[in-house]
Design an enzyme around this catalytic site. Structure first.
Site, PDB file in Angstrom:
ATOM      1  N   SER A  66     -24.265  74.034 -60.733  1.00 21.69           N
ATOM      2  CA  SER A  66     -23.853  75.198 -59.947  1.00 21.69           C
ATOM      3  C   SER A  66     -22.641  74.944 -59.046  1.00 21.69           C
ATOM      4  O   SER A  66     -21.558  74.729 -59.549  1.00 21.69           O
ATOM      5  CB  SER A  66     -25.072  75.659 -59.151  1.00 21.69           C
ATOM      6  N   ALA A 381     -27.301  83.778 -47.316  1.00 24.39           N
ATOM      7  CA  ALA A 381     -25.963  84.045 -46.791  1.00 24.39           C
ATOM      8  C   ALA A 381     -24.893  83.522 -47.748  1.00 24.39           C
ATOM      9  O   ALA A 381     -23.792  84.074 -47.828  1.00 24.39           O
ATOM     10  CB  ALA A 381     -25.809  83.405 -45.416  1.00 24.39           C
ATOM     11  N   SER A 507     -30.048  69.033 -47.236  1.00 25.81           N
ATOM     12  CA  SER A 507     -29.747  69.801 -48.445  1.00 25.81           C
ATOM     13  C   SER A 507     -30.704  69.377 -49.547  1.00 25.81           C
ATOM     14  O   SER A 507     -31.107  68.221 -49.629  1.00 25.81           O
ATOM     15  CB  SER A 507     -28.302  69.519 -48.876  1.00 25.81           C
ATOM     16  N   GLY A 508     -31.046  70.321 -50.390  1.00 24.61           N
ATOM     17  CA  GLY A 508     -31.869  70.002 -51.560  1.00 24.61           C
ATOM     18  C   GLY A 508     -31.026  69.891 -52.821  1.00 24.61           C
ATOM     19  O   GLY A 508     -31.560  69.755 -53.917  1.00 24.61           O
TER      20      GLY A 508
HETATM   21  C1  G16 Z   1     -28.928  76.356 -54.883  1.00 21.67           C
HETATM   22  C2  G16 Z   1     -30.129  77.219 -54.657  1.00 21.67           C
HETATM   23  C3  G16 Z   1     -29.880  78.119 -53.473  1.00 21.67           C
HETATM   24  C4  G16 Z   1     -29.505  77.285 -52.254  1.00 21.67           C
HETATM   25  C5  G16 Z   1     -28.344  76.346 -52.585  1.00 21.67           C
HETATM   26  C6  G16 Z   1     -28.059  75.351 -51.490  1.00 21.67           C
HETATM   27  O1  G16 Z   1     -27.825  77.161 -55.176  1.00 21.67           O
HETATM   28  O2  G16 Z   1     -30.393  77.967 -55.810  1.00 21.67           O
HETATM   29  O3  G16 Z   1     -31.042  78.859 -53.236  1.00 21.67           O
HETATM   30  O4  G16 Z   1     -29.133  78.089 -51.198  1.00 21.67           O
HETATM   31  O5  G16 Z   1     -28.652  75.596 -53.743  1.00 21.67           O
HETATM   32  O6  G16 Z   1     -29.227  74.613 -51.254  1.00 21.67           O
HETATM   33  P1  G16 Z   1     -29.252  73.366 -50.306  1.00 21.67           P
HETATM   34  O7  G16 Z   1     -28.752  73.852 -48.967  1.00 21.67           O
HETATM   35  O8  G16 Z   1     -30.672  72.935 -50.280  1.00 21.67           O
HETATM   36  O9  G16 Z   1     -28.310  72.342 -50.864  1.00 21.67           O
HETATM   37  P2  G16 Z   1     -26.851  76.838 -56.368  1.00 21.67           P
HETATM   38  O10 G16 Z   1     -25.958  78.017 -56.440  1.00 21.67           O
HETATM   39  O11 G16 Z   1     -26.143  75.563 -56.015  1.00 21.67           O
HETATM   40  O12 G16 Z   1     -27.776  76.695 -57.543  1.00 21.67           O
END
Ligand code: G16
Length: 541
Positions: A66, A381, A507-508
């Site tokens: 992503s 957001a 962050s995940g």
């Molecule tokens: C993913 C998740 C989102 C999340 C984002 C950032 O988005 O699908 O729900 O907001 O990661 O997550 P984190 O702050 O835990 O890193 P994407 O668009 O990268 O798949």
């Protein structure tokens, strides 16, 4: 003999990197692509188990990272209705990913099969796709090895946006049922949303073109394809200018462009040459996030982020339901996370008079909460979100007999929106058309949209620390419970700023800790963010 077991034999080609611990994060596994082969292999096995457990329903596997940089990749699972993988199965994914050896992997696989009462004679069916990253084809080989070894039927949908795979997964699993969602093909996806876009727009006119930055990711070619199904500007349709759609050079993915760049830096991509008040939008690398923005006549930049899309959608859908005569029967609610601007939350509760629920980050959490409303509008957001209609709401919208031409017109638009919106997951292409429909109905430009409320100045920071996992949160991520004492320091800082608010979470999806701060003025928001970042750096050494 176990050593002849196909799962063990194939696993030997995808050994787990020693001393690495993997975790199914905010959106699946995500890291440097070079570390992912064993993870993808094992996710393939889990997809097979999940499908067998669900009597052969199709499970989706998406290979994407992503918004992350080009050298990263990731993998996530899609449940039969196009939703994110059920929470309890994330633990099984993590356990399989961390099995220390091929033999241990087989033992965990067998144990899950028996613990979860999975009928081995059931069919396993998996569908998968990937984004444009250079590492994608190699990781697909690892996935295929797992699907072959586990006797799984599969379909490779090649390059798709993440939301397209979610859509196809749901279409396949609902085919020939009362809940049929559409044609389970990429073409079916375009046909469905293009027809709905036309119906929802009706005779409304678009106020000039929209320029869409595709983050040099899979959204570029897919948006170009979608445009072929839409009326052209000369036929009264929407003019969409596609920029940053270079997928030939994978290193340009998300580089100085895309939704995450725009949101984090609070400025347009450096390549943007938009005229004042021109509508601009950015997708992220797999086209599940959308960000709008424009420059004023005095060149000041204004962001119309996920909060703005949520408020616009909630306002419009609430009005449509009332105008259709369904105001009492369909209750709209909004789901946000701690990143939502405080001003957006006040606008929703005080001006729109709608309920708001706050969940932890991750579409999986928001989606789940949104399904508790008749119409649940959820957006992070960062631009990731959608609208979900409950079965009851869909029935009411479908069956209602309008009492006047005005009701009939509102009802037609509402019905079209239920098809235009990708209800499986946040979808930047579908969200883009949703925003355009609403702006056309309201005869609003980005300025009028922006005037609905005034954002509190805010800042989002990213801090790299030795171990992000020591930062543990509670209260929908709004408070830190560890490391001890850090939250008290943040509270003390926040107390010094008018309308101050700040929180910190790991962050995940990245090896980093995120810091969010907002306050009454830009200077104060920046100052608060910098001071909280210092606290994090000290705590994270
Ligand atoms: C993913 C998740 C989102 C999340 C984002 C950032 O988005 O699908 O729900 O907001 O990661 O997550 P984190 O702050 O835990 O890193 P994407 O668009 O990268 O798949």
């Amino acid at each position: 003999m176990t050593s002849q077991n196909p799962i063990v034999l194939a696993s030997a080609k995808y050994p787990k990197p020693a001393e690495r611990t993997f975790q199914y994060g905010t959106a699946g596994f995500r890291m440097k692509a070079s570390l992912l082969d064993s993870v993808v292999y094992r996710v393939g096995l889990l997809a097979a188990l999940r499908s067998r457990k669900l009597n052969g329903q199709r499970i989706g596997v998406m290979i994407t990272a992503s918004h992350n940089p080009p050298e990263d990749n990731g993998v996530k699972l899609v449940d039969p209705m196009g939703e994110m993988l059920e929470g309890s199965w994330e633990t099984y994914a993590t356990t399989l990913a961390n099995a220390p050896s091929d033999q241990a992997l087989l033992e965990i696989y067998d144990k899950l099969t028996s613990d979860l009462n999975i009928k081995t004679e059931n069919k396993a069916r998996v569908v998968f796709a990937r984004d444009t990253r250079a590492s994608g084809p190699r990781l697909v080989s690892a996935l295929l090895a797992a699907l072959e070894a586990s006797g799984t039927e599969y379909t490779d949908y090649k390059l798709l946006t993440t939301p397209q795979l979610h859509y196809i997964t749901r279409c396949l699993n609902t085919k020939s049922t009362p809940y049929e969602y559409g044609e389970p093909t990429e073409q079916g996806y375009y046909q469905k949303i293009a027809a709905a876009f036309k119906a929802a727009t009706g005779t409304r006119k678009f106020n000039g073109p929209v320029t869409v930055d595709c983050a040099n990711g899979v959204g570029g070619p897919k948006l170009r394809e979608l445009i072929k199904y839409l009326s052209s500007a000369s036929e009264g349709g929407l003019e969409i200018k596609v920029v940053n759609d270079n997928v030939v050079e994978p290193e340009r993915l998300n580089h100085q462009c895309g939704a995450d760049f725009v949101k984090t830096n609070q400025r347009p991509p450096p390549s943007s040459h938009a005229a004042p008040s021109a509508r601009c939008a950015s997708l992220d690398g797999d086209a599940d996030r959308l960000m709008y923005y424009f420059n004023d006549s005095d060149s000041s930049f204004h962001l119309l982020d996920g909060d703005r899309i949520a408020t616009l959608a909630a306002l419009f859908i609430g009005d449509l339901a009332r105008n259709a005569g369904l105001g009492e029967k369909i209750k709209v609610g909004v789901v946000q996370t701690a990143y939502a601007n405080g001003a957006s939350t006040s606008y929703i509760t005080q001006d729109l008079r709608l309920p708001v629920v706050c969940t932890p980050t991750g579409v999986k959490h928001l989606h789940h909460a949104a399904t508790r409303f008749d119409v649940g509008v959820y957006f992070e957001a960062n631009g990731h979100g959608t609208v979900v209609f409950s079965d009851l709401a869909l029935k009411r919208i479908g069956k209602y007999e309008p009492q006047s031409p005005a009701q009939a017109s509102a009802l037609d638009t509402l019905r079209a929106l239920t098809a235009l919106i990708n209800q499986t997951v946040g979808d930047a292409l579908s969200d883009l058309l949703l925003v355009e429909v609403i702006l056309a109905h309201k005869a609003w430009g980005p300025k009028e949209w922006h005037l609905t409320y005034t954002d509190l100045p805010n800042r989002l920071g990213r801090i790299e620390v030795a171990d992000r996992n020591i930062f543990k949160t509670t209260d929908a991520e709004r408070k830190l419970e560890s490391p001890p004492g850090v939250q008290a320091q943040i509270d003390a800082l926040v107390g010094k700023y008018k309308n101050g608010r700040s929180f910190v979470r790991a962050s995940g999806t990245e090896e980093a800790v995120r810091v969010y701060a907002e306050a009454a003025t830009r200077g104060e928001a920046d100052d608060l963010a910098a001071k909280v970042a210092d606290v994090v750096k000290r705590a994270g050494v």
